[in-house]
Design an enzyme around this catalytic site. Structure first.
Site, PDB file in Angstrom:
ATOM      1  N   ASP A   1       0.925  23.350   2.437  1.00 12.06           N
ATOM      2  CA  ASP A   1       0.214  22.758   1.121  1.00 12.06           C
ATOM      3  C   ASP A   1       0.820  23.792   0.343  1.00 12.06           C
ATOM      4  O   ASP A   1       1.110  24.812   0.490  1.00 12.06           O
ATOM      5  CB  ASP A   1      -1.034  22.638   1.844  1.00 12.06           C
ATOM      6  CG  ASP A   1      -1.761  21.811   0.554  1.00 12.06           C
ATOM      7  OD1 ASP A   1      -1.335  21.489  -0.337  1.00 12.06           O
ATOM      8  OD2 ASP A   1      -3.081  21.456   0.832  1.00 12.06           O
TER       9      ASP A   1
HETATM   10  C1  BGC Z   1      -3.267  19.759  -2.271  1.00 15.50           C
HETATM   11  C2  BGC Z   1      -2.152  18.815  -1.511  1.00 15.50           C
HETATM   12  C3  BGC Z   1      -1.321  18.215  -2.695  1.00 15.50           C
HETATM   13  C4  BGC Z   1      -0.551  19.400  -3.341  1.00 15.50           C
HETATM   14  C5  BGC Z   1       0.326  19.011  -4.164  1.00 15.50           C
HETATM   15  C6  BGC Z   1      -2.565  20.788  -3.228  1.00 15.50           C
HETATM   16  O1  BGC Z   1      -3.589  21.457  -3.689  1.00 15.50           O
HETATM   17  O2  BGC Z   1      -4.263  20.017  -1.307  1.00 15.50           O
HETATM   18  O3  BGC Z   1      -2.797  17.493  -1.055  1.00 15.50           O
HETATM   19  O4  BGC Z   1      -0.181  17.310  -1.974  1.00 15.50           O
HETATM   20  O5  BGC Z   1      -1.605  20.016  -3.788  1.00 15.50           O
HETATM   21  O6  BGC Z   1      -0.033  18.729  -5.325  1.00 15.50           O
END
Ligand code: BGC
Length: 761
Positions: A291
Site C-alpha cells: 500500500d
Molecule cells: C490506499 C489504497 C490506495 C492507495 C493509492 C492508499 O492510501 O490505502 O487503497 O490504492 O492509497 O491511492
C-alpha cells in the site's frame, strides 16, 4: 522484414508518391506508431507461449537496473496541493511503473477503481460511479458483480490504464470502519465470491486486477501503526479465506499488502501472510505491491515476499540494488519479483491487447450503474405494506433531508470518483474545497437528485422538499403531506472511522420528529455500512441504499414506486447499538488527534501522530452474524435479511453427503402476486467438537420467480466451505461427524433443516 517486403511490393506497384505522402502525414505516424518505433519482436512476444515462459525470456534480457526499475513505482502525484508533478508518461492515476520500451514492456498505469475509476478531475475525464462495493455484495448476484467489474475494466481501458487497484475484501470485523463501503461485508465466502467476480471481469477486459488490503486492515483508526492480533485459525477461516476465494475465482494479477501490522510484523514484510499463506498455500502467481508508503524495510520485506514498493523507491530502489549486490537479497529473489510482474502482464493480456483510448461510453455506464443499483437496495421494513407507493394514487409527498434535492452521497478517500460538474453540494464557506482524496474533507454528492426522480414517478402529486436541518420545520411539512420520505446519511471515508454506529448530525432526532408527525414515514439510508435506528419501530419503511452510485436516485425511486421489486439482502449485520459489537469502542480511537488540515496528505489517522497500539481481535472466528449467534444477541437486522414486495416459501430440503461432497436441494416458491428474485441461503452447523460458532454460510442462489412459480435449487457445496483450519497440521480439515444443514431467507430465518453425516478427510 514484413514491412520491408510490403514496401517493396508497393513500390513495384508504382505508388511511391502516395506512399511518401502517407509517410509524412501525421495521421499515418499517429495511427501506426509502430512504423517509426517498431515493437520489439523478441520471442517472448509469441502469444502462444505460456506467460511464465515469456516472462522468463524477458527477465533473461534485463539489466539489474531495469529489474530494479520494475519493482518500485515512479513518483506519485496525488493531485493534492504541493504534490509532485505527474511524470509525463504517467496516466495520472495513483500508480505508475515505467516499462522497458527496448523489450516491448509497456508502463504499468494503475488507477484506484474500487467503485469506479478515480482521479479524473485533473484530466477532465469522466467515469461512472457505481454503487458501493458493499451494495454489490448485497445483491448476492454473481452476474451483478461481474457487470460491476466489467464497467470498471471497460472505463480503465478507455482511459488508457492497464491496471485496476480496487478489489477491497477486508471483512467487516469493525462495522464502523471508514472503508466498509469499498469492501464486501462480513462473511468470507460471500465477500470472496463477490470480489472474485469483480476482479475476473476486470481481467477479462485485459486490465490487471488487484485485491487489497492484505490483510486485517479492518479499521482506519491508526491504520499505519496498529498491530492487528488474531490467531491463525481465525485468520485462515475468516479474513484470509475471503482473499483466498477472491484469488481462486479471479487469478488477480496483484495483491496489495496493507499498512497495519499483523501479529507484530508489518503486513508488507510479513513472512507468514505473504510467503507462507499467499504464495505457498494459495499458489499466488502474481505480485505483491505495498500500500502507498506501506513498505518498511528492504531486506526483510524482500525476503518476506513483497515484490514491489509503491509508490516510491526508498526501499526497493538503490537500497535494494545494494542488497542484491551484497548478496543480502539473492538475485533469484529479484528475478522472482520481476517474473511475477511480467508473467501477470502476459497472462492478463495487457501486452498482447493494450488499452486503446476512447471516450468512455457514458450511456452504457449509466445504464449499468442503474441496473446494478436496483439489485443493491435492501428493503428492511415495510409495515402495513406501505410500499410500493402508487405514483398515480399519492397526492402529496414530503421529501426531507440529506440534500435529496440535489444529489446522493458517495464514499471518500482514494476510492472517491469525481462527480461530474463537481460536488453537487457546495461546501460551506471556509470548508476545504475540492474533491481530491476526500479524506477528512467534505462529503461528495453526485448530481443525481432523488427529489426529481420521485417527482417523475408521481407527476400529479405535490412533492415538496425540506432540508431537514430544522426537525420542527421538517415535521410540519411531513404533517401536511400524505407520505414522508426522509433521506439520512452517514458520510464515511478512507483515513478515518466513524466513532459510533449512530447517525451523525442529529438525524435521529429528525427522523423521530418526522415519524411523530406522520405515521406514513419511509426512511432511505445512504450510509457506508450499518447504522443504528432508535426510531425503527416508529416508521413504516426503511430502505438501505448504501452509496447508490450515479443512477442511485432513479434506482431508489424505482423501488419506492414498485418498478423494481427489491431483492437485495444484508451482507452485514445491523447491530442495535455499539455496546453489542465485539469491540464497543474502536481500539485506538481515543488516541486519534484532531483531523489534519486540508492538503496534509495521506496516511490518515495516525501516522507519526499516535503511539503504536494493538487491535486485538479477541472475537476470533465470531465475525458478524457468528458473533450474534454465539453470544445470543439479537441484532437490529440480521445478516442475509431483506424484504421483497412478494413472499416466498421454502420446502423439500434434501441434503446428501457422499465422501467429501455435500449436495443440497430444496424448493423455493413465490407465494405472492409479483415477480421477484429471492436470495435463498444455505448455512451449516459443524459437528459439536469443531469449536466453531453456531453456523456459517456455505452457499446461496438468487432465484428469479414469477408469481406462483416454484423452482428447485440444487447446490454442490465446496468442501472448503465446510472445513476447519488445523493449525498444527497447517492444513484444512473436513471433520467427520454430524452436520446440520439449514436453508432459508436470512441467517435468522431458516425454516428448513436436516442433519447429515459427513465422512470427512
Ligand atoms: C490506499 C489504497 C490506495 C492507495 C493509492 C492508499 O492510501 O490505502 O487503497 O490504492 O492509497 O491511492
Amino acid at each position: 522484414m514484413h514491412r520491408l517486403i510490403s514496401l517493396a511490393r508497393l513500390k513495384r506497384a508504382g505508388i511511391t508518391a502516395i506512399l511518401l505522402a502517407l509517410v509524412v502525414s501525421p495521421a499515418w505516424t499517429q495511427g501506426r506508431a509502430q512504423v517509426s518505433s517498431p515493437a520489439p519482436q523478441g520471442p517472448w512476444m509469441n502469444k502462444n507461449l505460456p506467460p511464465d515462459q515469456r516472462a522468463d525470456m524477458v527477465v533473461e534480457q534485463m539489466t539489474l537496473d531495469e529489474k530494479i526499475q520494475l519493482v518500485h513505482g515512479g513518483p506519485g502525484g496525488f493531485g493534492a496541493p504541493g504534490a509532485p508533478a505527474q511524470p509525463t508518461r504517467s496516466n495520472g492515476g495513483a500508480g505508475w511503473i515505467p516499462g522497458i520500451p527496448r523489450l516491448g514492456i509497456p508502463d504499468i498505469n494503475m488507477a484506484d477503481s474500487a467503485v469506479g475509476v478515480t482521479r479524473g478531475a485533473a484530466m477532465s475525464r469522466y467515469s461512472t460511479l457505481l454503487p458501493s462495493t458493499l451494495g454489490a455484495a448485497a445483491s448476492w448476484d454473481l452476474k451483478a458483480a461481474y457487470l460491476y467489474g466489467t464497467v470498471i475494466g471497460r472505463e480503465l481501458r478507455d482511459q488508457g490504464y492497464n491496471m485496476s487497484i480496487g478489489g477491497g475484501v477486508d471483512i467487516t470485523r469493525e462495522p464502523r470502519n471508514g472503508r466498509n463501503f469499498e469492501y464486501d461485508g462480513e462473511d468470507p465466502i460471500l465477500a470472496g465470491t463477490m470480489v472474485g467476480q469483480i476482479e475476473k471481469a476486470i481481467q477479462d477486459q485485459h486490465i490487471m486486477g488487484d485485491i487489497k488490503h492484505y490483510a486485517l486492515n479492518d479499521q482506519e483508526t491508526g491504520r499505519n501503526i496498529g498491530n492487528a492480533i488474531l490467531d491463525k485459525r481465525s485468520m485462515r477461516e475468516s479474513d484470509l479465506l475471503a482473499f483466498e476465494i477472491g484469488l481462486r475465482d479471479s487469478q488477480a494479477a496483484g495483491f496489495m499488502c496493507s499498512y497495519n501490522k499483523i501479529n507484530g510484523d508489518w503486513a508488507c514484510e510479513n513472512d507468514y501472510t505473504l510467503n507462507q499463506v499467499l504464495k505457498k498455500a494459495f499458489g499466488f502467481k502474481g505480485w505483491v505491491m505495498s500500500d502507498w508508503g506501506g513498505t518498511h524495510s528492504t531486506v526483510k520485506a524482500a525476503l518476506a515476499g513483497l515484490d514491489q514498493e509503491m509508490p516510491g523507491s526508498g526501499f526497493f530502489g538503490d537500497a535494494l540494488k545494494k542488497a542484491i549486490e551484497s548478496g543480502e537479497v539473492p538475485v533469484a529473489r529479484l528475478n522472482d519479483m520481476v517474473h511475477r510482474i511480467l508473467r501477470s502482464m502476459f497472462a492478463v493480456g495487457v501486452i498482447d491487447d493494450p488499452p486503446v483510448r476512447q471516450v468512455v461510453d457514458v450511456f452504457k455506464g449509466l445504464e449499468d450503474a442503474q441496473s446494478i443499483a436496483a439489485e443493491t437496495l435492501v428493503l428492511l421494513k415495510n409495515a402495513n405494506n406501505q410500499l410500493p407507493l402508487s405514483g398515480a394514487g399519492v397526492k402529496s409527498i414530503a421529501v426531507i433531508g440529506s440534500h435529496a434535492d440535489v444529489g446522493t452521497l458517495s464514499g471518500g478517500g482514494s476510492a472517491q470518483v469525481n462527480a461530474p460538474g463537481g460536488n453537487a453540494v457546495k461546501p460551506a464557506p471556509g470548508a476545504a474545497a475540492g474533491q481530491g482524496m476526500g479524506m477528512g474533507r467534505e462529503a461528495v454528492y453526485f448530481p443525481d437528485s432523488p427529489l426529481k426522480a420521485i417527482r417523475a414517478k408521481a407527476p400529479k402529486a405535490k412533492v415538496e422538499y425540506n432540508a431537514g436541518t430544522d426537525p420542527a420545520a421538517a415535521a410540519a411539512l411531513a404533517k401536511s403531506s400524505e407520505i414522508a420520505i426522509v433521506f439520512v446519511n452517514q458520510p464515511t471515508s478512507e483515513g478515518r472511522d466513524v466513532a459510533t454506529l449512530a447517525l451523525p448530525d442529529n438525524q435521529d432526532a429528525l427522523v423521530s420528529a418526522v415519524a411523530g408527525a406522520n405515521p406514513r414515514t419511509i426512511v432511505v439510508l445512504e450510509t457506508g455500512g450499518p447504522v443504528t435506528m432508535p426510531w425503527s419501530a416508529n416508521v413504516n419503511g426503511i430502505l438501505a441504499a448504501w452509496y447508490p452510485g450515479i443512477r442511485g436516485a432513479e434506482a431508489i425511486a424505482d423501488v419506492l414506486f414498485g418498478d423494481v421489486n427489491p431483492s437485495a439482502k444484508l451482507p452485514v449485520t445491523f447491530a442495535k447499538g455499539d455496546q453489542d459489537l465485539p469491540h464497543p469502542e474502536i481500539p485506538g480511537i481515543k488516541l486519534v488527534p484532531p483531523p489534519p488540515p486540508p492538503g496534509a496528505g495521506r496516511g490518515g489517522a495516525g501516522r507519526g501522530m499516535m503511539p503504536p497500539f494493538d487491535v486485538p481481535y479477541t472475537e476470533g472466528l465470531k465475525v458478524g452474524y457468528k458473533w450474534y449467534d454465539a453470544e445470543k444477541k439479537e441484532p437490529l437486522f440480521p445478516f442475509g435479511f431483506g424484504l421483497s414486495y412478494t413472499t416466498y416459501s421454502y420446502s423439500g430440503l434434501k441434503a446428501t453427503a457422499a465422501g467429501r461432497n455435500l449436495t443440497v436441494s430444496f424448493t423455493v416458491k413465490n407465494t405472492g402476486k409479483r415477480a421477484g428474485a429471492e436470495v435463498a441461503q444455505v448455512y451449516a452447523a459443524l459437528p459439536a467438537g469443531a469449536g466453531e460458532p453456531p453456523k456459517r454460510l456455505i452457499g446461496w442462489e438468487r432465484v428469479q420467480l414469477g408469481p406462483g412459480e416454484s423452482k428447485t435449487v440444487n447446490l454442490t457445496i465446496d468442501p472448503l466451505y465446510l472445513s476447519i483450519f488445523n493449525v498444527d497440521r497447517d492444513a484444512w480439515e473436513l471433520m467427520p461427524g454430524d452436520y446440520t444443514v439449514m436453508v432459508g431467507a436470512s441467517s435468522r430465518s431458516l425454516p428448513l433443516n436436516q442433519a447429515v453425516k459427513i465422512a470427512g478427510t
